[in-house]
Design a protein around this motif. Structure first.
Motif, PDB file in Angstrom:
ATOM      1  N   ALA A 226       0.812  -1.213   0.000  1.00 51.78           N
ATOM      2  CA  ALA A 226       0.000   0.000   0.000  1.00 51.78           C
ATOM      3  C   ALA A 226       0.854   1.275   0.000  1.00 51.78           C
ATOM      4  CB  ALA A 226      -0.947  -0.003   1.195  1.00 51.78           C
ATOM      5  N   LEU A 227       1.888   1.340   0.836  1.00 50.30           N
ATOM      6  CA  LEU A 227       2.692   2.561   0.941  1.00 50.30           C
ATOM      7  C   LEU A 227       3.381   2.874  -0.378  1.00 50.30           C
ATOM      8  CD1 LEU A 227       3.781   4.865   2.647  1.00 50.30           C
ATOM      9  CD2 LEU A 227       5.650   3.355   3.381  1.00 50.30           C
ATOM     10  N   ALA A 228       4.004   1.877  -0.983  1.00 48.84           N
ATOM     11  CA  ALA A 228       4.688   2.103  -2.261  1.00 48.84           C
ATOM     12  C   ALA A 228       3.696   2.502  -3.354  1.00 48.84           C
ATOM     13  CB  ALA A 228       5.449   0.837  -2.673  1.00 48.84           C
ATOM     14  N   ALA A 229       2.535   1.864  -3.373  1.00 46.58           N
ATOM     15  CA  ALA A 229       1.534   2.178  -4.388  1.00 46.58           C
ATOM     16  C   ALA A 229       0.990   3.597  -4.212  1.00 46.58           C
ATOM     17  CB  ALA A 229       0.392   1.170  -4.328  1.00 46.58           C
ATOM     18  N   ILE A 230       0.771   3.994  -2.966  1.00 44.27           N
ATOM     19  CA  ILE A 230       0.296   5.353  -2.695  1.00 44.27           C
ATOM     20  C   ILE A 230       1.332   6.372  -3.134  1.00 44.27           C
ATOM     21  CG2 ILE A 230      -0.172   6.984  -0.822  1.00 44.27           C
ATOM     22  CD1 ILE A 230      -1.618   4.648   0.606  1.00 44.27           C
ATOM     23  N   ASN A 231       2.603   6.111  -2.848  1.00 40.70           N
ATOM     24  CA  ASN A 231       3.650   7.054  -3.245  1.00 40.70           C
ATOM     25  C   ASN A 231       3.805   7.131  -4.763  1.00 40.70           C
ATOM     26  OD1 ASN A 231       4.358   8.095  -0.738  1.00 40.70           O
ATOM     27  ND2 ASN A 231       5.764   6.409  -0.298  1.00 40.70           N
ATOM     28  N   ARG A 232       3.549   6.027  -5.468  1.00 41.20           N
ATOM     29  CA  ARG A 232       3.572   6.084  -6.939  1.00 41.20           C
ATOM     30  C   ARG A 232       2.447   6.989  -7.451  1.00 41.20           C
ATOM     31  NH1 ARG A 232       4.854   0.501  -6.562  1.00 41.20           N
ATOM     32  NH2 ARG A 232       2.660  -0.090  -6.875  1.00 41.20           N
ATOM     33  N   THR A 233       1.278   6.853  -6.852  1.00 46.18           N
ATOM     34  CA  THR A 233       0.166   7.720  -7.261  1.00 46.18           C
ATOM     35  C   THR A 233       0.456   9.172  -6.897  1.00 46.18           C
ATOM     36  OG1 THR A 233      -1.456   5.939  -7.041  1.00 46.18           O
ATOM     37  CG2 THR A 233      -2.294   8.185  -6.973  1.00 46.18           C
ATOM     38  N   LEU A 234       1.009   9.415  -5.705  1.00 44.94           N
ATOM     39  CA  LEU A 234       1.354  10.777  -5.302  1.00 44.94           C
ATOM     40  C   LEU A 234       2.376  11.395  -6.247  1.00 44.94           C
ATOM     41  CD1 LEU A 234       1.502  10.391  -1.409  1.00 44.94           C
ATOM     42  CD2 LEU A 234      -0.161  11.730  -2.721  1.00 44.94           C
ATOM     43  N   ALA A 235       3.329  10.592  -6.700  1.00 46.23           N
ATOM     44  CA  ALA A 235       4.330  11.102  -7.646  1.00 46.23           C
ATOM     45  C   ALA A 235       3.667  11.522  -8.956  1.00 46.23           C
ATOM     46  CB  ALA A 235       5.394  10.033  -7.897  1.00 46.23           C
ATOM     47  N   ARG A 236       2.690  10.746  -9.419  1.00 43.50           N
ATOM     48  CA  ARG A 236       1.988  11.104 -10.647  1.00 43.50           C
ATOM     49  C   ARG A 236       1.172  12.376 -10.465  1.00 43.50           C
ATOM     50  NH1 ARG A 236      -0.257   5.798 -13.720  1.00 43.50           N
ATOM     51  NH2 ARG A 236      -0.869   7.475 -15.137  1.00 43.50           N
ATOM     52  N   LEU A 237       0.730  12.611  -9.233  1.00 44.52           N
ATOM     53  CA  LEU A 237      -0.018  13.839  -8.940  1.00 44.52           C
ATOM     54  C   LEU A 237       0.902  15.011  -8.620  1.00 44.52           C
ATOM     55  CD1 LEU A 237      -2.887  12.441  -6.637  1.00 44.52           C
ATOM     56  CD2 LEU A 237      -2.845  12.668  -9.122  1.00 44.52           C
ATOM     57  N   ARG A 238       2.218  14.756  -8.695  1.00 42.59           N
ATOM     58  CA  ARG A 238       3.238  15.769  -8.378  1.00 42.59           C
ATOM     59  C   ARG A 238       3.098  16.259  -6.942  1.00 42.59           C
ATOM     60  NH1 ARG A 238       4.245  19.266 -13.951  1.00 42.59           N
ATOM     61  NH2 ARG A 238       4.680  17.453 -15.263  1.00 42.59           N
ATOM     62  N   ARG A 239       2.936  15.302  -6.068  1.00 44.28           N
ATOM     63  CA  ARG A 239       2.897  15.572  -4.632  1.00 44.28           C
ATOM     64  C   ARG A 239       4.006  14.765  -3.955  1.00 44.28           C
ATOM     65  NH1 ARG A 239      -1.896  18.043  -3.145  1.00 44.28           N
ATOM     66  NH2 ARG A 239      -3.537  18.032  -4.744  1.00 44.28           N
ATOM     67  N   GLY A 240       4.473  15.246  -2.823  1.00 45.64           N
ATOM     68  CA  GLY A 240       5.555  14.582  -2.122  1.00 45.64           C
ATOM     69  C   GLY A 240       5.122  13.251  -1.533  1.00 45.64           C
ATOM     70  N   PRO A 241       6.080  12.317  -1.332  1.00 41.95           N
ATOM     71  CA  PRO A 241       5.750  10.998  -0.765  1.00 41.95           C
ATOM     72  C   PRO A 241       5.450  11.100   0.726  1.00 41.95           C
ATOM     73  CG  PRO A 241       8.109  11.203  -1.036  1.00 41.95           C
ATOM     74  CD  PRO A 241       7.518  12.447  -1.642  1.00 41.95           C
ATOM     75  N   ILE A 242       4.849  10.072   1.250  1.00 46.56           N
ATOM     76  CA  ILE A 242       4.638   9.957   2.696  1.00 46.56           C
ATOM     77  C   ILE A 242       5.540   8.830   3.201  1.00 46.56           C
ATOM     78  CG2 ILE A 242       2.287  10.867   2.678  1.00 46.56           C
ATOM     79  CD1 ILE A 242       1.250   8.004   2.773  1.00 46.56           C
ATOM     80  N   GLU A 243       5.951   8.923   4.453  1.00 48.08           N
ATOM     81  CA  GLU A 243       6.885   7.945   5.012  1.00 48.08           C
ATOM     82  C   GLU A 243       6.183   6.751   5.645  1.00 48.08           C
ATOM     83  OE1 GLU A 243       9.489   9.951   7.649  1.00 48.08           O
ATOM     84  OE2 GLU A 243      10.400  11.197   6.083  1.00 48.08           O
ATOM     85  N   ALA A 244       4.928   6.930   6.008  1.00 47.49           N
ATOM     86  CA  ALA A 244       4.170   5.829   6.622  1.00 47.49           C
ATOM     87  C   ALA A 244       2.694   6.037   6.337  1.00 47.49           C
ATOM     88  CB  ALA A 244       4.412   5.785   8.131  1.00 47.49           C
ATOM     89  N   LEU A 245       1.936   4.966   6.439  1.00 46.66           N
ATOM     90  CA  LEU A 245       0.500   5.074   6.221  1.00 46.66           C
ATOM     91  C   LEU A 245      -0.155   5.816   7.389  1.00 46.66           C
ATOM     92  CD1 LEU A 245      -0.379   1.451   5.001  1.00 46.66           C
ATOM     93  CD2 LEU A 245       0.009   3.490   3.597  1.00 46.66           C
ATOM     94  N   PRO A 246      -1.147   6.657   7.104  1.00 45.46           N
ATOM     95  CA  PRO A 246      -1.901   7.271   8.199  1.00 45.46           C
ATOM     96  C   PRO A 246      -2.574   6.178   9.031  1.00 45.46           C
ATOM     97  CG  PRO A 246      -2.439   8.303   6.098  1.00 45.46           C
ATOM     98  CD  PRO A 246      -1.630   7.083   5.789  1.00 45.46           C
ATOM     99  N   PRO A 247      -2.849   6.448  10.292  1.00 43.25           N
ATOM    100  CA  PRO A 247      -3.488   5.428  11.141  1.00 43.25           C
ATOM    101  C   PRO A 247      -4.810   4.959  10.536  1.00 43.25           C
ATOM    102  CG  PRO A 247      -2.749   7.296  12.452  1.00 43.25           C
ATOM    103  CD  PRO A 247      -2.582   7.702  11.016  1.00 43.25           C
TER     104      PRO A 247
END
Length: 432
Positions: A211-232
Motif C-alpha cells: 500500500a505505501l509504495a503504491a500510494i507514493n507512486r500515485t502521489l508522484a503522478r499527482l506531483r505531490r511529495g511521498p509519505i513515510e508511513a500510512l496514516p493510522p
C-alpha cells in the motif's frame, strides 16, 4: 504525525493528473453510453432481418441491462476489494469481446446471451469509475465531477449515435454499429492502462501489503511529495460487503436510494430503448429514428450538465426531486405523438433533459452517502439493483405496446417511475 494525503487532495486545487483521471473516466462512460445504446440503434434492422415482434424485441433490448445489474453489484464490490484500476481494465476487456461478438450474432438467442455478457462489463465500469472520480476530485469539485462523469454516458450516445445513423444510412447493416463500438473499446484500453493510477482512498481503505509504495507512486503522478508511513487506520473499518450496506447506519439510505434509482431508471430507459422503434412505426426510416434518439441524448447531456452546475449552489434533494416530477409532465407531452419530426425530436429532448437530470443527480448523493471502503459497493448495489428497473422499462413498455395501448398511455404509465423516485428522494436523510 503522518500527513494524510486524502486531506491535501480534498482541500487543494486539482492537479493536471487528477483532471486527466476524471477526463478518462468521462471518456469511458461515453463508451458505455454508446455500447448500451448500440442495440437501440440496431433494433429496427434486427426486427426486420429476423422477423422479431415487439415482445421479443423488448426482451433483447433488456438483456445487457440485466447484465449491467449483475455487473454493477458484483464488480462494484470487487472494485472495493481489489481496487478501481484493475476492475476498470477487466471491464473494458469484457466490453470489447462482447461488442465484436454481437456483430457476428446469427439469431435472437445468441445476441441476447452476448448482450447479457457485455452488460457485465458496462455495469462494473460505471461503479468503478464513479468511485474513482469521487476519490481523485477535491471537495469543491467532487459533486460536479461526479455528475460530469455520468454525463459522459450521454455524450457517447450522442457522438456514437451520429456515427451509427451515418452507418445505417450508408449500407443499413446493423452489425456495423457493434463493430464500431468494439473498435472504440480497443482504443480505450491503452488510454485507461497508462492514465489511470490506483485510487489513494481505495489503497488506504484496503491496505494491501504494498500500500505505501503504491500510494507514493500515485502521489508522484499527482506531483505531490511521498509519505513515510500510512496514516493510522480507522478504529472500526467497515469490511466491504453487501451486508454492510444494510447495517443500521446505512440501511435506510441504501433502501431509499435503490428504490429511487430503480424507479427513475425504469422511466429513463423507456425513452432510450423504445424511441427508435416508436419513430419507425410512425413511418420514418431507421436513420431518422436514430437522429431522434440523438436528440433525446442531447437532452440527457444538457440535463446532466444543468444539474451538475446547479449542485454547486443548490441543495441536492429538492433539485433532484423537482427534476423527476417535471420529467413526468414532459413525458406526457411526448406521448401526444407529434407527427412532425422536429416537434417529436424537441418533445423527447425536453423529456430526456428532466428525466436524466433526476438519474444523474443520484450519483453525487451516492458519493456522499458511503465512506471509501463502501463507496463502490454502495454505488454498485444501488445502480445494480436499480438496473433491474432499466431491464423492466423496455419489457413493460413492450408488453403495453403489444397489448394495443397507445403511445400516450404507455408514456404516462412509465412516468409513474418519476413520481415514485421523487417520493423516495424526499424521504432520504439529508446527505448534502
Amino acid at each position: 504525525m503522518t500527513p494524510d494525503p486524502r486531506a491535501a487532495i480534498a482541500a487543494e486545487p486539482m492537479r493536471p493528473a487528477q483532471i486527466a483521471v476524471v477526463a478518462v473516466c468521462i471518456a469511458l462512460n461515453a463508451l458505455d453510453g454508446f455500447d448500451v445504446l448500440a442495440i437501440s440503434f440496431a433494433a429496427p434492422g434486427i426486427a426486420r432481418e429476423w422477423g422479431v415482434d415487439k415482445t421479443m424485441l423488448g426482451i433483447v433490448l433488456s438483456m445487457e441491462l440485466i447484465g449491467m445489474a449483475a455487473g454493477s453489484v458484483l464488480l462494484g464490490n470487487l472494485a472495493d476489494r481489489i481496487g478501481r484500476r484493475p476492475t476498470i481494465l477487466a471491464c473494458l476487456c469484457v466490453m470489447a469481446v462482447g461488442m465484436f461478438a454481437a456483430s457476428h450474432a446469427t439469431g435472437v438467442e445468441m445476441l441476447s446471451a452476448i448482450r447479457l455478457f457485455t452488460g457485465l462489463g458496462i455495469g462494473g465500469m460505471l461503479s468503478a469509475t464513479s468511485a474513482m472520480v469521487a476519490e481523485f476530485s477535491n471537495s469543491r469539485r467532487r459533486g460536479l465531477n461526479t455528475v460530469l462523469n455520468i454525463a459522459g454516458y450521454s455524450t457517447g450516445a450522442i457522438l456514437g449515435g451520429l456515427v451509427a445513423s451515418s452507418l445505417l444510412a450508408g449500407n443499413g447493416d446493423w452489425r456495423m454499429v457493434f463493430l464500431f463500438g468494439g473498435m472504440m473499446t480497443l482504443v480505450a484500453l491503452p488510454l485507461a492502462f497508462f492514465l489511470l493510477p490506483e485510487s489513494i482512498e481505495s489503497l488506504l481503505a484496503r491496505r494491501p501489503e504494498n500500500a505505501l509504495a503504491a500510494i507514493n507512486r500515485t502521489l508522484a503522478r499527482l506531483r505531490r511529495g511521498p509519505i513515510e508511513a500510512l496514516p493510522p487506520a480507522e478504529a472500526e473499518r467497515t469490511r466491504p460487503s453487501i451486508l454492510a450496506l444494510f447495517s443500521p447506519g446505512y440501511r435506510a439510505t441504501t433502501i431509499l436510494l435503490t428504490v429511487a434509482y430503480f424507479a427513475q431508471i425504469t422511466f429513463f430507459y423507456y425513452i432510450q430503448k423504445w424511441v427508435p422503434k416508436i419513430v419507425v412505426d410512425m413511418g420514418f426510416d431507421a436513420a431518422q429514428a436514430g437522429r431522434v434518439l440523438v436528440a433525446a441524448n442531447v437532452g440527457n447531456l444538457l440535463g446532466a450538465l444543468a444539474i451538475g452546475l446547479a449542485t454547486q449552489r443548490l441543495p441536492l434533494r429538492p433539485l433532484i426531486g423537482g427534476a423527476m416530477l417535471v420529467g413526468v409532465i414532459a413525458i406526457g407531452i411526448f406521448g401526444l405523438g407529434f407527427r412532425d419530426l422536429a416537434l417529436l425530436s424537441l418533445s423527447v429532448a425536453v423529456a430526456a433533459f428532466f428525466i436524466n437530470a433526476g438519474v444523474v443527480g443520484i450519483y453525487p448523493l451516492l458519493a456522499r452517502a458511503y465512506p471509501a471502503e463502501l463507496r463502490a459497493s454502495g454505488t454498485g448495489f444501488v445502480i445494480g439493483v436499480g438496473r433491474g428497473g432499466s431491464a423492466l422499462g423496455p419489457l413493460l413498455a413492450g408488453t403495453l405496446f403489444a397489448g394495443g395501448h397507445g403511445l400516450l398511455t404507455v408514456s404516462l404509465v412509465m412516468g409513474l417511475g418519476g413520481i415514485i423516485a421523487a417520493t423516495a428522494i424526499a424521504l432520504l436523510k439529508p446527505v448534502d
